[in-house]
Write a protein that holds these residues in place. Structure first.
Motif, short mmCIF file in Angstrom:
data_model
loop_
_atom_site.label_atom_id
_atom_site.label_comp_id
_atom_site.label_asym_id
_atom_site.label_seq_id
_atom_site.Cartn_x
_atom_site.Cartn_y
_atom_site.Cartn_z
N PRO A 39 4.08 -4.62 -5.10
CA PRO A 39 3.24 -4.40 -3.66
C PRO A 39 3.26 -3.14 -2.97
CG PRO A 39 4.62 -6.45 -3.93
CD PRO A 39 5.09 -5.48 -4.93
N PHE A 40 4.35 -2.50 -3.00
CA PHE A 40 4.55 -0.87 -2.83
C PHE A 40 3.61 -0.03 -3.42
CE2 PHE A 40 5.96 3.24 -3.70
CZ PHE A 40 6.01 3.78 -2.31
N LEU A 41 3.27 -0.02 -4.88
CA LEU A 41 2.27 0.74 -5.44
C LEU A 41 1.01 0.10 -5.16
CD1 LEU A 41 4.01 0.71 -9.00
CD2 LEU A 41 3.79 2.52 -7.27
N ASP A 42 0.46 -1.17 -4.81
CA ASP A 42 -0.71 -1.40 -4.33
C ASP A 42 -0.87 -0.91 -2.93
OD1 ASP A 42 -0.84 -2.98 -6.78
OD2 ASP A 42 -0.36 -4.93 -5.72
N ALA A 43 -0.01 -0.74 -2.07
CA ALA A 43 -0.09 -0.34 -0.80
C ALA A 43 -0.44 1.20 -0.84
CB ALA A 43 1.26 -0.28 0.19
N ILE A 44 -0.10 1.89 -1.38
CA ILE A 44 -0.09 3.43 -1.64
C ILE A 44 -1.55 3.75 -2.54
CG2 ILE A 44 2.01 4.10 -1.22
CD1 ILE A 44 1.97 5.01 -4.24
N GLY A 45 -2.05 2.74 -3.14
CA GLY A 45 -3.41 3.16 -3.77
C GLY A 45 -3.28 3.88 -4.90
N PRO A 46 -2.78 3.60 -6.10
CA PRO A 46 -2.86 4.87 -7.17
C PRO A 46 -4.41 4.66 -7.72
CG PRO A 46 -1.73 2.48 -7.71
CD PRO A 46 -1.92 2.51 -6.31
N THR A 47 -4.62 6.05 -8.23
CA THR A 47 -5.71 6.28 -8.88
C THR A 47 -5.59 6.28 -10.14
OG1 THR A 47 -5.35 8.61 -8.54
CG2 THR A 47 -6.79 7.61 -6.82
N ARG A 48 -4.52 6.18 -10.85
CA ARG A 48 -4.05 6.22 -12.18
C ARG A 48 -2.70 5.46 -12.47
NH1 ARG A 48 -3.12 11.09 -16.26
NH2 ARG A 48 -3.19 12.37 -14.33
N THR A 49 -2.46 4.92 -13.45
CA THR A 49 -1.27 4.42 -13.72
C THR A 49 -0.86 4.96 -15.29
OG1 THR A 49 -1.68 2.44 -12.28
CG2 THR A 49 0.08 2.47 -14.18
N ILE A 50 0.11 5.42 -15.32
CA ILE A 50 0.95 5.61 -16.54
C ILE A 50 2.06 5.05 -16.92
CG2 ILE A 50 2.06 7.59 -17.86
CD1 ILE A 50 0.74 9.61 -16.25
#
Length: 534
Positions: free
Chosen positions: A503-514
């Motif tokens: 949920p935290f990662l969703d909130a900051i809106g990543p443009t790329r995931t590794i």
């Protein structure tokens, strides 16, 4: 197996030895099923768990436990020489079983085993269910030493021990800390299958969405904490609180308007009284009223004026009291509000070039993968290699301070050209207002420490255009977690964040995931070739 019941406290009162109060006449009932225990850092959640577990003794009140109780603490540490079966508390049962099987048993052995004839099989099944089957997958593995389990594995082994004991009441304190997403999912499944009274203190929003009730510990202005129960999961709790806060804000607006109205009418009353007094004095002078009669009239006028003003002052006091009561209903959930234009990175600008990762422009990269896959190793490698722009690395332990100095002094160390007034003004936006900025860093709570770390790295000269954060939400309460999200929303540079908190990662809106998925050596290892997704 645990049976359906409830766990209750009545008139619970507890203060620390130095006199600081925590709870006063607290009463609550925890129903069968899973209850999420939430609240800000320092509100008293862990203290309540310790009281429920019998580790602390209240000054007054009673605690009703329907049967056996288990308690899994937040920081689980295991002796690496301890055999697995001892860690699971089934060693004596196993020894009795082996004596019975070998024909050398006594009557005591049958009493030790009781109904636990399948203890070994149950232990292996539960270990496999919680993802530890690769470590302990056979009966022989139960004799092995615990060894150097990771923090997450130690937590899962300790949880297995608690579940094997089948307590009627189970207390869990931050069980998902240090767990990767796969391990979290396994823990969620294990918790879902628990049949007794389960109280879990957590800031894990995914876990809180699975609970059946919420218990909120909240500190009042007098320092005493109260407990309030809510039916339903965290989303339901938030909807109730949001509705109440909307109503409270409307009540505060009405109360403020009433205060202004009553204060205005008090002024008008005073003006009216003064006008009457002047008029009466003028008429007395014109008519030359005898002194005795003039005195009576004056006293009567003064009494009348006094009553009039007194009544109006009472109305002002009542209005102010109503406003104060309305403001008490408002939660002081303040938000970080900063403007960081100096952190801006333009599209196409090369931020970092490294054999394992290249960052161009204001990318927001989520670094994910199981425990041991090399996320921290990669971040440390990137930090050591440096970037093409000013950068900052925030490790999990937040050890970026001079612990003996104040928050303001720590920020001044990295912003030598800023005045004391400028530093304090910026710190106020990170919610360190007034004397809060003079707090010694070593005395800060987890949430305060995070805000101080953010202030120190974001207000540094030159301003960072790349932030690398390692599990920044670990041990944060929900409010502090939101403070972190608020601060990162204003950051205009590039981000690389390692986190298990979806949920935290969703909130900051990543443009790329590794995604990293292969273990690395403890020293000098390199992570596997990462898989990327946009």
């Amino acid at each position: 197996m645990p049976h359906s019941s409830s766990h209750s406290v009545s008139n619970l009162t507890f203060s620390w030895p130095d006199g600081d109060p925590v709870f006063d006449a607290l009463s609550a009932t925890f129903p069968s099923g899973t209850t999420g225990l939430i609240g800000s850092n320092g509100a008293g959640k862990s203290t309540l768990l310790r009281l429920l577990a019998g580790e602390l003794t209240p000054q007054r009140g009673s605690i009703s436990i329907p049967g056996a109780l288990g308690h899994l603490r937040q920081d689980v540490t295991l002796d690496p020489t301890l055999p697995v079966d001892s860690a699971l508390a089934i060693d004596s049962v196993r020894e009795a079983l082996h004596r019975i099987e070998s024909g050398t048993s006594t009557e005591d052995d049958f009493a030790i085993v009781g109904s636990s004839w399948d203890a070994e099989e149950r232990a292996l099944a539960l270990l496999d269910k919680l993802g530890l089957g690769a470590i302990v997958g056979s009966l022989d593995d139960l004799d092995r030493a615990v060894g150097t389990l990771s923090g997450g594995e130690a937590m899962l082994l300790a949880l297995t021990a608690e579940l094997l004991a089948e307590p009627d009441v189970l207390l869990l304190d931050e069980p998902t800390n240090n767990l990767d997403q796969v391990a979290r999912e396994r823990l969620y499944t294990a918790i879902d299958g628990y049949a007794g009274v389960l109280i879990v203190c957590t800031h894990d929003l995914e876990l809180l969405e699975r609970v059946e009730s919420i218990a909120e510990v909240r500190a009042e202005r007098n320092g005493v904490s109260r407990l309030r129960m809510f039916g339903g999961n965290y989303q339901h709790y938030r909807s109730v609180i949001d509705t109440e806060q909307d109503a409270a804000r409307a009540t505060v607006r009405d109360a403020k308007n009433d205060v202004r109205k009553q204060e205005r009418e008090l002024i008008e009353t005073r003006t009216k009284v003064d006008r009457r007094v002047r008029y009466g004095k003028k008429m007395e002078e014109r008519k030359r009223v005898p002194p005795i009669l003039a005195g009576r009239r004056k006293r009567a006028a003064q009494e009348s004026a006094g009553k009039l003003q007194g009544t109006q002052r009472d109305r002002v006091d009542d209005a102010r009291s109503s406003l104060e009561a309305a403001e008490d209903l408002l939660r002081d959930d303040r938000e970080i509000r900063v403007d960081l234009p100096a952190t801006k990175v333009h599209p196409g600008q090369v931020v970092l070039t490294h054999e394992e990762a290249t960052v161009v422009g204001p990318e927001r990269i989520a670094l994910i993968g199981p425990n041991g896959s090399g996320k921290t190793t990669l971040l440390r490698a990137l930090d050591a290699a440096g970037a093409a722009v000013p950068w900052k690395y925030l490790p999990q332990r937040l050890d970026v301070f001079d612990e003996a100095r104040t928050v303001a002094e720590n920020v001044a160390d990295v912003a030598p050209h800023a005045t004391a007034e400028q530093i304090r003004g910026q710190l106020a936006r990170f919610l360190f207002r007034g004397s809060d900025a003079d707090a010694i860093v070593g005395t800060l709570s987890g949430g305060e420490r995070l805000r101080a770390a953010l202030a120190r790295i974001l207000l540094a000269e030159p301003a960072p255009k790349l932030l690398m954060l390692d599990e920044p939400t670990n041990n944060l309460d929900i409010t502090s977690r939101q403070h972190l999200i608020d601060a990162l929303e204003t950051f205009q540079g590039a981000l690389i964040i390692a986190s298990h908190d979806r949920p935290f990662l969703d909130a900051i809106g990543p443009t790329r995931t590794i995604e990293l998925d292969a273990p690395v050596e403890e020293f000098g290892g390199r992570p596997a070739t990462p898989r990327e997704s946009m």
